[in-house]
Structures are given as C-alpha cells and as structure tokens.
Design an enzyme around this catalytic site. Structure first.
Site, PDB file in Angstrom:
ATOM      1  N   HIS A   1       1.591  17.762  74.290  1.00 42.67           N
ATOM      2  CA  HIS A   1       0.878  17.143  73.168  1.00 42.67           C
ATOM      3  C   HIS A   1       0.354  16.245  73.925  1.00 42.67           C
ATOM      4  O   HIS A   1       0.815  15.316  74.524  1.00 42.67           O
ATOM      5  CB  HIS A   1       1.889  16.655  71.707  1.00 42.67           C
ATOM      6  CG  HIS A   1       2.153  17.969  71.530  1.00 42.67           C
ATOM      7  ND1 HIS A   1       4.045  17.314  71.094  1.00 42.67           N
ATOM      8  CD2 HIS A   1       2.561  17.988  70.111  1.00 42.67           C
ATOM      9  CE1 HIS A   1       4.147  18.063  70.378  1.00 42.67           C
ATOM     10  NE2 HIS A   1       3.724  18.380  69.977  1.00 42.67           N
TER      11      HIS A   1
ATOM     12  N   ASP B   1       1.857  19.383  63.706  1.00 42.84           N
ATOM     13  CA  ASP B   1       3.611  19.475  63.004  1.00 42.84           C
ATOM     14  C   ASP B   1       3.659  20.264  62.009  1.00 42.84           C
ATOM     15  O   ASP B   1       4.648  21.760  61.980  1.00 42.84           O
ATOM     16  CB  ASP B   1       4.449  18.578  63.909  1.00 42.84           C
ATOM     17  CG  ASP B   1       4.859  18.281  64.546  1.00 42.84           C
ATOM     18  OD1 ASP B   1       4.823  19.330  66.324  1.00 42.84           O
ATOM     19  OD2 ASP B   1       5.533  16.761  65.160  1.00 42.84           O
TER      20      ASP B   1
ATOM     21  N   HIS C   1      -4.130  61.763  93.511  1.00 41.91           N
ATOM     22  CA  HIS C   1      -4.802  60.774  92.907  1.00 41.91           C
ATOM     23  C   HIS C   1      -6.784  61.489  93.075  1.00 41.91           C
ATOM     24  O   HIS C   1      -7.139  61.652  92.216  1.00 41.91           O
ATOM     25  CB  HIS C   1      -4.780  59.466  93.099  1.00 41.91           C
ATOM     26  CG  HIS C   1      -4.114  58.838  92.918  1.00 41.91           C
ATOM     27  ND1 HIS C   1      -1.819  59.152  92.634  1.00 41.91           N
ATOM     28  CD2 HIS C   1      -3.532  57.505  91.592  1.00 41.91           C
ATOM     29  CE1 HIS C   1      -1.595  58.275  92.076  1.00 41.91           C
ATOM     30  NE2 HIS C   1      -2.314  57.349  91.278  1.00 41.91           N
TER      31      HIS C   1
END
Lengths: 433, 433
Positions: B329, B362, B421
């Site tokens: 915060h 909060d 591939h």
C-alpha cells in the site's frame, strides 16, 4: 500399442478416468539438494556459483567474471549459423513480436457515481531472468518465445542463463538471444543459476522474475525461490490432442501426433475420431513415418506408452472429453472447427482446421509456444506479455466522496475489530469513535 | 521506537538496504507435516479430512456429510448479524463488483498480412475454492474480495472452506458468503482443507484453483498442490508506506500508519517525509492514538519493531525509495499526488491525496484488497478478475498462408533436430524431406 477407448464401451468412464489421472511425470525429489545449492549461493555468492558450475558442467573457470558470455563469443556463434536458419529466426521473431504487442494491456480510470476516482495502471517488470537448458534440449525457438514478451512488455534488463556442459553450447541459442537483444548472458545452469538470479551476486545482479523451462533441479529451485522473485509455470510433460474426422489425410494427422511424441518419452499424443477405419489408417501412417524419423525411438516410446485413440460415436461428444483432458495443444481437423472450438473451454491453444499443424505454432505463427501442460489449462494460460507486467490499483477520494462511502468502511472495520482502520477514515470525517 | 533514517546520513544506503532486506516473516518449516496431511487426504479422502478436522478443530463430527455447513446454519448466521453491518457489506459488495467487472478482458482476433488468422479467447476457471481462516482473523471483507472476482469472471462453482475451531464461526463470514452466492461451504481448514479442494473427495469435489490466505500449514500445502490446481500468491506480512509533506494533519497520518500496524506484530508501517518536525508530530499522535485503540498491543509492537521514518531532503527523492521498497500500500499525501504516482513503478495500490486513507480500499472503494506484500509488487499484482480466467490462443492457417510461413518453420524444426515437426508442416506443402 497406444491405448484404445470407445465411448460405446460400457467401462468407458473408468478407462477415461484412468487416462485422465495417468501419471507421466516421474518427479524425482531433488528438493533437498536444490535447497542446499540455493543456500550456498545465497551465503557465498559468486564463489558458490563458480564451484557448482565447474563441478556440474565440467568446466575450469577461474573467476566469476568469466561466467559471463562475451560479445565476441556471441558474434562468433552468430557467424557459425547458416544464413537461411538465421533468416527463419528473423521471420519467427518478427511474427512473435507482432502477436505479443497486441497483448499489451491498457490502463484504465473512471470516476464513479459517488465521485470516487478509480483505476489501474500497468508497468513492466524491470529485471527479467530467462533460464535456457543446455545440452541437447536447447531450443532457439524457446529463447524467442520467452524473451520477446519480456522485451515487448518493456523490461529494462533481460538476463539469460544457459549452462555450457563441457564447454558446449548451441550457437543458434546465442544467435536467438542476440536477435532479441538479451542484455547479459551467463554460462550457468541448474539450481545455482536460479539462486544467482533470485538472490543476486556481485557479478550477477538479482532479477525480479525468472522464466523458462529446466530439469528437476531447476524446477525445484524455482519452487523454492517463488516469492523472493516471480516465476512462470512449472512445466510438466507436453501433450497434443487431435480431433479429426475421416476427411483428413491420415499421414498428416499421424505426423501431427508424432510431432508431439518426438519431444519426450513422457509426451502424450491423443486422437479423437468418429471413424475406426480412419484411426487404423492413422496408426499405419505412424508406423510408416517412424521408419524414417531420426527421433523414432523417442516418438515410438511415447506413442506406445502414452498414446491414446478415443473412438466416439459422434464428434459432438468431443468437446466434453477435450475439456476434461484440458490439453496443452488442441487440433480441430474438422469441417466446422470454429463451432467446435466455441464449445471448448479448457485448452492452451487451439489449431483450427486442416492446414494448421501444431508445429507451426511452435515456431513462426506468433502466439507463444509456452503453454499450460498436464491438464493445467483448466486454470492457467500460456506465457504472454501479461506475464511481464504488473498492475497497480489507483484510488482517489476527496472530502465529499469519502463522506459518502466512508461510513460503510467505518462500520465494517469496527465489525472486524480493526479500530485503527475505522479511525483513519473517521478522523477525516469527524466521525466520533 | 521505530528506526529513523535520513537520506542526508552518510550511511543511509547501508541503513536503507538493511531495511529492505529485513526479515519480518519467521516462516516455520511445516512442509513435512503439510505433505503428510495432503498425502493422507489424497489416499483416504473423506475419512482423513474428518479425522484431522475433529482433531485440530476439537469437533466431534460423525460423518463426512456433516462437514458441509447447511442452508439453515447460514440463514441463522445472517439473522445474527446487525442490519447496519449487513447494509455496509452490501455497499461494499456492489462497489467491488462494479470495479471487477471493468477488469474483464476482451477476446481478440485478427488476420495478418500473410493471411494467418490469430487471436485469443478468455474463459472462466470453472471450479474455484476459497480458503477463509477461522478464529480471530476471520474477515468478511476478505470473503467479498476473493469471491466476487471469481463470480464476475463466471466461475460455475464457488466452494468455500472455513475451519470452525471449537464450533465457533464469525456469522458475518457466512453472511458475506451468502451475499456473494458461494455454492458450497465446508467447515474444514488447514492443510486438510487444501488437500480436499485440490484432490477432491466423494463429499467435496475437487476445484481447479484455490485462493485465500491462511496460516503456515495452509501456505505450505498450497505450495505443494501448485500444479495440480492453480493457487494465488502466498501472502507475506503486510505493509504500508506513507509519503507525506507537512501540510497533513499528523493525527490523520498517524492513524493511517497504525491501521497497518494493528493487523499483525510483523506488519510494517513506514513514513517518508521531508520535515523532521512533522515526523515528530506524527510520532506523538501515534502515541496518543495508542492510548485508546483496542489493538494497541499489536499496533505498538509492530510500530516499535518494524516501523520506520525516512527523512528526505526533498520529496523528489521519494519515488526511487518507493520503488525499492515496492510497498503493498502506498499513500501519497502530497499536493500533486498524480505527478509523484507517475514516477512510481512498484506498488500494489496507490492511494492518492489527503482524503484517501488506505482503509477505504480495504473495505468499500472497489479495488481488491488482496495485494502483493513483502516487496513482491516488483513482479506481481493484486488479485483481480484476471486471476479467475484463462486464455486460449487461436490459430488458423489455410494452404496459402501455410505456404508463406511454413518453410521458415520447417527450417527451424530441422535446425532443432525435430523432424516430425518439420514433417507435419512439410507434408501439407509437399515439401520433400
């Protein structure tokens, strides 16, 4: 022989459940060893990194400065590569970059009806570490796929680690790193490389996030340092699921299944089809391809041990099976691939139609080839630009808007017994205690 | 007394570095215990969950069916709550929902200049598990913050676990779960609850992702099951960093610092200011507040042990200190908070101006209060709607576009030694081996 299931079988559910919960990954418990290496690197820094590197990679480096791969080594490596291969790398890099630029998220802010200003802002992760395995499984395409999203996101410093066992390195790996502008390359690997990136040493400053695949020691070390730095997914064995009707060339579908199988004996290739004869033709085509493929031992072992053919009565049964298997790669080789894709929820990447073999996504299509393996597509996504940014929430109130929503916060804070929380809001509103 | 640093001190760098690397979290090693509990739950299912629950929570449940909290228990809990508190919960839920709807990501697709169709699609994670701690640290606001983003993302099934030690539960927690439409609630906690959610039992079907905070056993169990299911961040101790000039009321800033300190003795509150006298006034205001606050023991212990005041010569020095601290915060209580925010890169949430106390975030502002702690804002973000969706890449080529980009893929596949591939692309283009 691959296992064969049919949704018409009375015991299909239990057979399918066995397939779902089959364990391919024999995760060796190397946690204690990895933890010890990490702890040594954390305490002794460069000395520990140097010792482990000389020991495990059979090198004789004398000082930490020589851990870094020099500009001339990189230039020499680039010179060793075929021009055509470098051109192909360039094509791939440009396409991967274009796709990942589209993924850059937008910032956002708004003022709501209470006058509260809310938003969020994205910023790049500053220091990114890229782990590249050494030895045989060193893929330049993986360097592009891991480094380009970090670069696109705006990383200030991109660090690559790649072990050089016995002094050997694939020059294409260094060429790929050079192409995407990796800032530093160190010839280190294993848990010691993860420790150096996570904790930093005088020679190798710490990074904020580590991405890239590695062996069991690397995976375990990444789990340990998770929290000190960010990490990407810990990749399990890879898989492909092909849903195909009988309008496909069986040899094409066989090649697609083998392209996954050739990666690793614990890779998995699964075919879902509604035509038993077509399935048999695919099996025959696989046998035929295996007679010429260089990696036929690995591919054959994967296909016979973990391969599966699921026969469905109708292809409309496929989406629900797909969602339960949650494959890393999903090919939909059917007429209306879009319609079927819309019914699928869990897949890392979907390859639509008959001309989109999975391998095109491994190299040049643009989307990332780092995708969620082993059913983790239920809850996670492939690597993307989003993995190299983080979001900061933004909040701004004034006396008026705090007056509107503050009392509810005071009420809840008091209900939770957090009176200083209530005080910090109430004191600005002259709400008495 | 909190530690006091000044950027004017000759040893500031080493003092600041000590602050940065200070260890607040005494992570106890409960890994072996957690692993044993998980293994028992995986093997013995409901029986193990029932045994551990009766043992650790001192209950006498007779069968697995009674693990589920019933509709009438929930209705009774709602009836026990004060109407005003329920109204405050409703205000909070509506605002949190509105903010998280804004975060829903868009699908995207485009056709590039080679005719390749690329895109991605977002889908919800289907089954979400929410861990809620029991006992004293049970916060209804956390239920809202964890459950609402999952609901907004479109989770089909939202499961909550909350231990009831000695049969006690906070009725507001059940009221919050009811408000957001949690589908199932079980009275279980600890590693056994994480095991039940990750592996599933006959009574408690498995989920795909587990979120929510817990004690050391819960955190360790989450680390273990990561990969089987998705998990959120493992939260460390929480912190606030307030940057304030001397135009603030010291009592307001003091309340803000204490609102963090009252959470936990290992929480951390830091003030950066350019005025030594103002700092002293804040300290005095803290002492005064502490004489009346119910949780003054905890707040005082946190402030004296881990609190810090950093005096700067000029507030322009703040952003670089902020980025290194990477606080969960960040309050910017200065005239031009926007200008300063624009210079900050690492923060979980930024509270802009003098009327945005952290506590408003909060509870009711809307953004999530689950934010990256302990400097992890360098590489991670707060909880959001994005944590409850996953992205599937979409690719479609046709014969023509595969003809354009396929040859580069064939080249790279062969360079990597992956011939199946190359075959899967080449066979569609009649490129000979």
């Amino acid at each position: 022989m691959p296992v064969k299931l049919s949704t018409a079988d009375s015991d299909f559910d239990s057979q399918f459940s066995a397939l779902l919960h089959q364990k391919r990954d024999t995760e060796s418990d190397v946690s204690a060893v990895a933890a010890e290496i990490l702890s040594q690197v954390q305490v002794r820094g460069d000395d520990a990194v140097l010792e482990y590197t000389n020991k495990y990679d059979r090198l004789t480096l004398h000082d930490a400065a020589s851990l870094r791969i020099t500009k001339s080594e990189i230039a020499n490596a680039v010179n060793e590569c075929e021009t055509e291969t470098l051109e192909a790398l360039n094509i791939a890099a440009a396409r991967i970059e274009a796709y990942h630029k589209v993924q850059l998220p937008d910032d956002y802010s708004f003022v709501d009806h209470d006058g509260v200003e809310l938003g969020y802002r994205w910023t790049p992760i500053e220091n990114v570490g890229l782990y590249v395995p050494g030895g045989l499984a060193t893929y330049p395409s993986s360097v592009l796929m891991n480094a380009i999203p970090a670069r696109v996101a705006g990383a200030a410093r991109l660090v690559m680690v790649v072990p050089m066992p016995d002094g050997v390195i694939n020059p294409l790996v260094l060429a790929a790193a050079d192409l995407v502008g990796v800032d530093e390359i160190y010839r280190i690997g294993g848990a010691q490389a993860i420790g150096a990136l996570a904790y930093g040493t005088p020679t190798i400053p710490a990074v904020d996030k580590i991405v890239g695949p590695g062996n069991a020691y690397v995976a375990s070390a990444k789990r340990h340092v998770f929290g000190t730095v960010g990490i990407d997914m810990i990749a399990g064995p890879s898989e492909i699921l092909v849903v195909a009707d009988n309008q496909n060339d069986p040899a094409w579908i066989a090649a697609d299944l083998l392209s996954q199988a050739e990666h690793d004996p614990v890779a998995q290739s699964i075919l879902i089809t509604d035509d038993e004869l077509f399935a048999a033709e695919v099996e025959r085509a696989i046998s035929l391809h295996l007679t010429t493929l260089p990696r036929s031992d690995i591919a054959s072992s994967s296909w016979t041990t973990f391969g599966a053919i699921i026969l469905v009565d109708n292809l409309s049964e496929a989406p629900s099976l797909v969602d339960q298997l949650a494959p890393e790669h999903l090919e939909l080789c059917v007429d209306d691939a879009d319609a079927m894709a819309n019914q699928v929820r869990n897949a890392g990447a979907i390859f639509l139609g008959r001309y989109t073999p999975e391998a095109i996504g491994d190299y040049v299509a643009g989307p990332n080839h780092v995708l969620p393996t082993s059913r983790t597509a239920r809850f996670s996504s492939g690597l993307s630009t989003l993995d190299f940014v983080k979001r900061t929430s933004l909040l701004r109130l004034d006396a008026e808007s705090l007056g509107k929503i503050g009392p509810a916060a005071v009420k809840l804070a008091k209900a939770e017994g957090l009176d200083a929380h209530a005080l910090s809001v109430g004191i600005r509103l002259n709400i008495p205690d």
